[in-house]
Design an enzyme around this catalytic site. Structure first.
Site, PDB file in Angstrom:
ATOM      1  N   GLU A 284      -0.258  -3.467  -1.793  1.00  0.00           N
ATOM      2  CA  GLU A 284      -0.626  -2.379  -0.897  1.00  0.00           C
ATOM      3  C   GLU A 284       0.252  -1.158  -1.156  1.00  0.00           C
ATOM      4  O   GLU A 284      -0.213  -0.022  -1.126  1.00  0.00           O
ATOM      5  CB  GLU A 284      -0.480  -2.860   0.554  1.00  0.00           C
ATOM      6  CG  GLU A 284      -1.303  -2.095   1.547  1.00  0.00           C
ATOM      7  CD  GLU A 284      -1.354  -2.817   2.897  1.00  0.00           C
ATOM      8  OE1 GLU A 284      -2.281  -3.621   3.095  1.00  0.00           O
ATOM      9  OE2 GLU A 284      -0.457  -2.595   3.728  1.00  0.00           O
ATOM     10  N   GLU A 287      -0.933   0.488  -4.253  1.00  0.00           N
ATOM     11  CA  GLU A 287      -2.192   1.182  -3.957  1.00  0.00           C
ATOM     12  C   GLU A 287      -1.922   2.501  -3.221  1.00  0.00           C
ATOM     13  O   GLU A 287      -2.515   3.533  -3.533  1.00  0.00           O
ATOM     14  CB  GLU A 287      -3.077   0.260  -3.107  1.00  0.00           C
ATOM     15  CG  GLU A 287      -4.521   0.705  -3.022  1.00  0.00           C
ATOM     16  CD  GLU A 287      -5.320  -0.155  -2.040  1.00  0.00           C
ATOM     17  OE1 GLU A 287      -4.797  -1.145  -1.502  1.00  0.00           O
ATOM     18  OE2 GLU A 287      -6.486   0.195  -1.806  1.00  0.00           O
ATOM     19  N   CYS A 310      -3.973  -5.929   6.792  1.00  0.00           N
ATOM     20  CA  CYS A 310      -3.453  -7.298   6.960  1.00  0.00           C
ATOM     21  C   CYS A 310      -4.095  -8.011   8.132  1.00  0.00           C
ATOM     22  O   CYS A 310      -4.067  -9.224   8.217  1.00  0.00           O
ATOM     23  CB  CYS A 310      -1.959  -7.281   7.234  1.00  0.00           C
ATOM     24  SG  CYS A 310      -1.042  -6.406   6.009  1.00  0.00           S
ATOM     25  N   SER A 330      -6.790  -0.109   2.860  1.00  0.00           N
ATOM     26  CA  SER A 330      -6.347  -0.719   1.613  1.00  0.00           C
ATOM     27  C   SER A 330      -7.287  -1.872   1.270  1.00  0.00           C
ATOM     28  O   SER A 330      -7.806  -2.545   2.158  1.00  0.00           O
ATOM     29  CB  SER A 330      -4.927  -1.255   1.806  1.00  0.00           C
ATOM     30  OG  SER A 330      -4.619  -2.173   0.789  1.00  0.00           O
ATOM     31  N   LYS A 369      -7.707 -15.109  12.521  1.00  0.00           N
ATOM     32  CA  LYS A 369      -7.457 -15.762  11.227  1.00  0.00           C
ATOM     33  C   LYS A 369      -8.389 -16.952  11.026  1.00  0.00           C
ATOM     34  O   LYS A 369      -8.716 -17.309   9.903  1.00  0.00           O
ATOM     35  CB  LYS A 369      -6.001 -16.222  11.142  1.00  0.00           C
ATOM     36  CG  LYS A 369      -4.998 -15.092  11.042  1.00  0.00           C
ATOM     37  CD  LYS A 369      -4.991 -14.459   9.664  1.00  0.00           C
ATOM     38  CE  LYS A 369      -4.032 -13.277   9.611  1.00  0.00           C
ATOM     39  NZ  LYS A 369      -4.222 -12.483   8.371  1.00  0.00           N
ATOM     40  N   GLU A 372     -11.329 -15.380   9.723  1.00  0.00           N
ATOM     41  CA  GLU A 372     -11.074 -14.838   8.381  1.00  0.00           C
ATOM     42  C   GLU A 372     -11.218 -15.919   7.300  1.00  0.00           C
ATOM     43  O   GLU A 372     -11.816 -15.681   6.248  1.00  0.00           O
ATOM     44  CB  GLU A 372      -9.685 -14.200   8.317  1.00  0.00           C
ATOM     45  CG  GLU A 372      -9.454 -13.404   7.040  1.00  0.00           C
ATOM     46  CD  GLU A 372      -8.037 -12.832   6.942  1.00  0.00           C
ATOM     47  OE1 GLU A 372      -7.090 -13.511   7.371  1.00  0.00           O
ATOM     48  OE2 GLU A 372      -7.888 -11.719   6.411  1.00  0.00           O
ATOM     49  N   GLU A 377     -16.484 -14.206   1.221  1.00  0.00           N
ATOM     50  CA  GLU A 377     -15.839 -13.587   0.055  1.00  0.00           C
ATOM     51  C   GLU A 377     -14.477 -14.211  -0.235  1.00  0.00           C
ATOM     52  O   GLU A 377     -13.873 -13.926  -1.268  1.00  0.00           O
ATOM     53  CB  GLU A 377     -15.724 -12.068   0.239  1.00  0.00           C
ATOM     54  CG  GLU A 377     -14.816 -11.587   1.356  1.00  0.00           C
ATOM     55  CD  GLU A 377     -15.516 -11.451   2.703  1.00  0.00           C
ATOM     56  OE1 GLU A 377     -16.515 -12.175   2.940  1.00  0.00           O
ATOM     57  OE2 GLU A 377     -15.062 -10.648   3.535  1.00  0.00           O
ATOM     58  N   CYS A 514       1.563  -8.948  15.743  1.00  0.00           N
ATOM     59  CA  CYS A 514       1.279 -10.390  15.710  1.00  0.00           C
ATOM     60  C   CYS A 514       2.121 -11.178  16.717  1.00  0.00           C
ATOM     61  O   CYS A 514       1.704 -12.246  17.159  1.00  0.00           O
ATOM     62  CB  CYS A 514       1.517 -10.943  14.311  1.00  0.00           C
ATOM     63  SG  CYS A 514       0.742  -9.970  13.015  1.00  0.00           S
TER      64      CYS A 514
END
Lengths: 588, 158
Positions: A284, A287, A310, A330, A369, A372, A377, A514
């Site tokens: 990141e 980037e 994230c 990102s 999560k 996720e 993908e 978090c």
């Protein structure tokens, strides 16, 4: 400031005008019981529908009892919080609430952590004198959140969290009278709504109506399967909160005991998401600098500000609400997914195992999560990079089930190679942490100079939206930080309107980051707990020898042996992703 | 939920209504009222359109629609039947009349017959208490209705 003098339980109280009786009482150590009421200081979260009537008090000269959470103090007011009349009314209210609540405490996921149960005990309810109909509502099971609405007491805290704090807006009170319930539009399941799975509704629910999907049995099955090598990763924020599951003081760091307990549970390799957080910074950060330098060279098409990616609830949020801006965040995968991608390639190769024979388990402070890991993908031929995601609370449950005396464990370290990490990765667990970690690495790469001090206090704190300018040796880098999706929305609206002047923005969906995630031990409205977890995170960072992601020797080795260079070809294949337009279209 | 396609002219009509109300969130009930006037009922797609126009969540719109008994998500029949359940009608046996409509049409209150001909709903007082119990079919009012009359009333529309 105008002040008001009053008397509560025969004690004189002086408070600011506009204070409620509930808050005024607190200043003299009188804790009036409440149920629907919840206030999170500094988080713009206040839920006081005045609906449950548990907080009623007697005010002299007033005919009816007053709800303390909604009634403002007045000069000379005389309040009694525990007269016979008050106590009887409070118990009646509680019995009426309980008369329409399933008495399933023994098997309820929330048992022992339930505000309703605690209050029933505090009030000494031993029988329910009222019998009547029980409400039955449609249940809902999503990949992350379970809604058992028969247990809902209509406190509306979840609505406040979803609609006002997060501005996600998938919940609303529907129907009327006895049929009333909190539901999604048309009572669809959450996975057919714009739910981000941030889990803040679960975090504030006083009962067992909202809980996470329990995946602990799946983990046990994997651990019992001799054909599988089971690898576990733990997110930064877990170590700052897991101790609370075992009665430890909030803010107790249990990194070593956590590693030790995971080994006792039978995981073959105990690794750390922090390793992947360091990797995230490499990708990141590179980037960011790539886009920044293009911009500085006059490239008008470059997308700035860059937004961190994230947080899976945040990704869901912009996919649903700002899909036209999906090129701005990102492309770096989240640390959880980077870990999975590396574990099932680089590490599986080292073990000479096929990826299908590896089971990657993640322990996360987060419910999003869970969603996720199920995204297509992040699968290769149907095999997910991360197989199972459990919450901090679920890990606590697993440790208790395995008869482990957590407090008595000796500290152990993570395994190598995917367990090594720097201080930069630990602070991913709190708001401001990801961008501070990125700055530590980006500064050194961009300027070629070593940072003299790695602590960027200007990026830290609990304010919902923060901004700072960091001097990259003469080049001012403007940074924005938002936690809570409502705050994120404000920054996004600015970008959309072309008003944003930031180069980089960090966004975390949960208030506090978090550490305040939907999968963490319940805070019951006490923001001090979140602050202590945050302090613990920064303490862990300060105690590390290595505090910059690019100094992690195992990260260097990973690039040398396997990936090549950050944002290189292999990194793009394994560590970067793409986003979808999930906005609901109206067909005409 | 089956997706339906809204007719473009009606969508435009609803958008014009929202425009007239300056897309003000506070006018949600008025907009829904108008929307039900335009479409005859408030299917999910119409609620989504209203949510989009007023910049409120769909859940909020549905919360309001499900709260007020005036709003319906089921299309009314070609001949909407309303049975008055106000006090005067009720004490003179409106419920038995309602039961007879439900029995003959095989629908519940708020539902529409599968052929789209009739829908059954209850209302509170049409201001003709002297004629209790009162039933309306479309714009036509029937007074002093007994369960035995129900079959004949329905026959007028078949």
């Amino acid at each position: 400031m105008e002040i008001v003098k009053l008397t509560i339980d025969n004690k004189p109280v002086v408070v600011e005008k506009g204070t409620t009786i509930l808050e005024a009482a607190k200043t003299i150590g009188v804790n009036i019981p409440s149920l629907c009421y919840m206030k999170l200081e500094d988080m713009d979260f206040e839920n006081k529908p005045g609906g449950c009537r548990v907080c009623v008090v007697e005010v002299e000269g007033r005919r009816n009892l007053a709800p303390a959470c909604k009634s403002e103090v007045t000069e000379g007011m005389v309040v009694n919080t525990h007269s016979v009349r008050v106590v009887n009314a409070r118990r009646t209210v509680m019995e009426l609430i309980l008369s329409d609540h399933p008495a399933e405490c023994l098997t309820c996921a929330k048992s022992g952590k339930c505000d309703l149960q605690t209050l029933a005990q505090d009030l000494g309810i031993r029988e329910i004198r009222y019998e009547g109909e029980q409400s039955h509502y449609k249940g809902d099971e999503s990949p992350a959140i379970i809604r058992e609405m028969d247990k809902c007491i209509m406190c509306r805290r979840c609505e406040t969290a979803c609609n006002e704090v997060q501005t996600v807006g998938v919940l609303s009170g529907i129907n009327r009278g006895f049929e009333s319930v909190v539901a999604t539009a048309f009572e669809m399941d959450l996975d057919h709504s714009a739910c981000t799975y941030c889990g803040q509704c679960v975090a504030v629910c006083p009962t067992g109506a909202l809980t996470e999907r329990d995946s602990t049995n799946k983990v046990l099955d994997a651990l019992m399967d001799p054909s599988k090598t089971v690898v576990v990763q733990t997110a930064p924020a877990v170590r700052a909160a897991l101790g609370e599951e075992f009665g430890m003081e909030p803010g107790t760091l249990v990194t070593g005991k956590m590693a030790s307990s995971l080994r006792k549970l039978g995981f073959d390799y105990v690794f750390d998401t922090d390793f992947a957080a360091d990797l995230t910074i490499m990708e990141e950060g590179t980037e960011l600098l790539g886009r920044l330098n293009k911009f500085l060279k006059g490239d008008k098409d470059v997308k700035l500000p860059i937004l961190t990616s994230c947080c899976p609830a945040w990704v869901n949020f912009f996919e649903h609400n700002f899909p036209e801006m999906k090129e701005i965040p990102s492309t770096a995968k989240s640390p959880q997914q980077m870990f999975g991608a590396i574990a099932k390639t680089y590490f599986a190769d080292q073990l000479k195992k096929k990826r299908e024979d590896l089971v990657v388990v993640s322990v996360m402070p987060c419910l999003a999560k869970k969603y996720e890991v199920s995204r297509d993908e992040f699968k290769v031929n149907g095999d997910p990079d991360v197989n199972i995601s459990i919450s901090t609370r679920e890990l606590g449950q697993m440790i208790r089930n395995a008869n482990i005396d957590f407090a008595a464990l000796t500290d152990e370290d993570f395994d190598r190679p995917l367990g090594e990490s720097t201080g930069a990765s630990v602070i991913f667990g709190t708001t401001g942490g990801v961008i501070e970690a990125a700055v530590r690495t980006a500064y050194e790469i961009q300027t070629g100079q070593e940072l003299e001090k790695v602590d960027f206090h200007e990026l830290r704190g609990m304010e919902g939206i923060r901004e700072a300018t960091i001097d990259f040796a003469g080049l001012p880098i403007r940074i924005g930080i938002a936690h809570g999706l409502g705050n994120a929305r404000k920054l996004l609206e600015d970008i959309k309107a072309g008003k944003s002047e930031f180069h980089a923005i960090e966004i975390m969906a949960c208030p506090g980051g978090c550490i305040g995630g939907g999968g963490q031990p319940y805070h019951h409205g006490n923001v001090e707990i979140l602050k202590k977890r945050q302090q613990a995170i920064y303490a862990e960072d300060a105690g590390k020898t290595l505090r910059k992601s690019h100094d992690n020797p195992y990260i260097k080795k990973l690039y040398e042996e396997f990936l090549g260079e950050p944002c290189g070809h292999k990194s793009h294949d394994l560590l970067h992703t793409y986003y979808f337009d999930k906005k609901k279209k109206i067909e005409i | 939920m089956a997706n339906i396609k809204l007719p473009a002219n009606k969508v435009q009509e609803l958008k014009d209504v929202c425009e007239k109300f300056n897309h003000d969130k506070g006018e949600l009930i008025n907009v829904l009222h108008a929307a039900q006037g335009i479409f005859g009922y408030l299917p999910a797609e119409v609620q989504e359109l209203v949510a989009d126009q007023l910049n409120v969540s769909i859940a909020h719109v549905y919360g309001v629609v499900s709260f007020y008994s005036f709003f319906t998500m089921i299309p009314k029949g070609e001949h909407p039947i309303s049975i008055c359940m106000g006090t005067a009608c009720y004490v003179r046996g409106a419920e038995k009349v309602l039961d007879e409509f439900k029995r003959l049409l095989n629908v519940k209150v708020g539902e529409t017959t599968p052929d789209g001909m009739f829908s059954v709903s209850c209302l509170r007082c049409v201001g003709a208490c002297g004629l209790a119990p009162v039933v309306t079919v479309g714009e036509k009012v029937y007074g002093r209705v007994s369960p035995e009359d129900v079959k004949g009333i329905l026959a007028e529309y078949k």
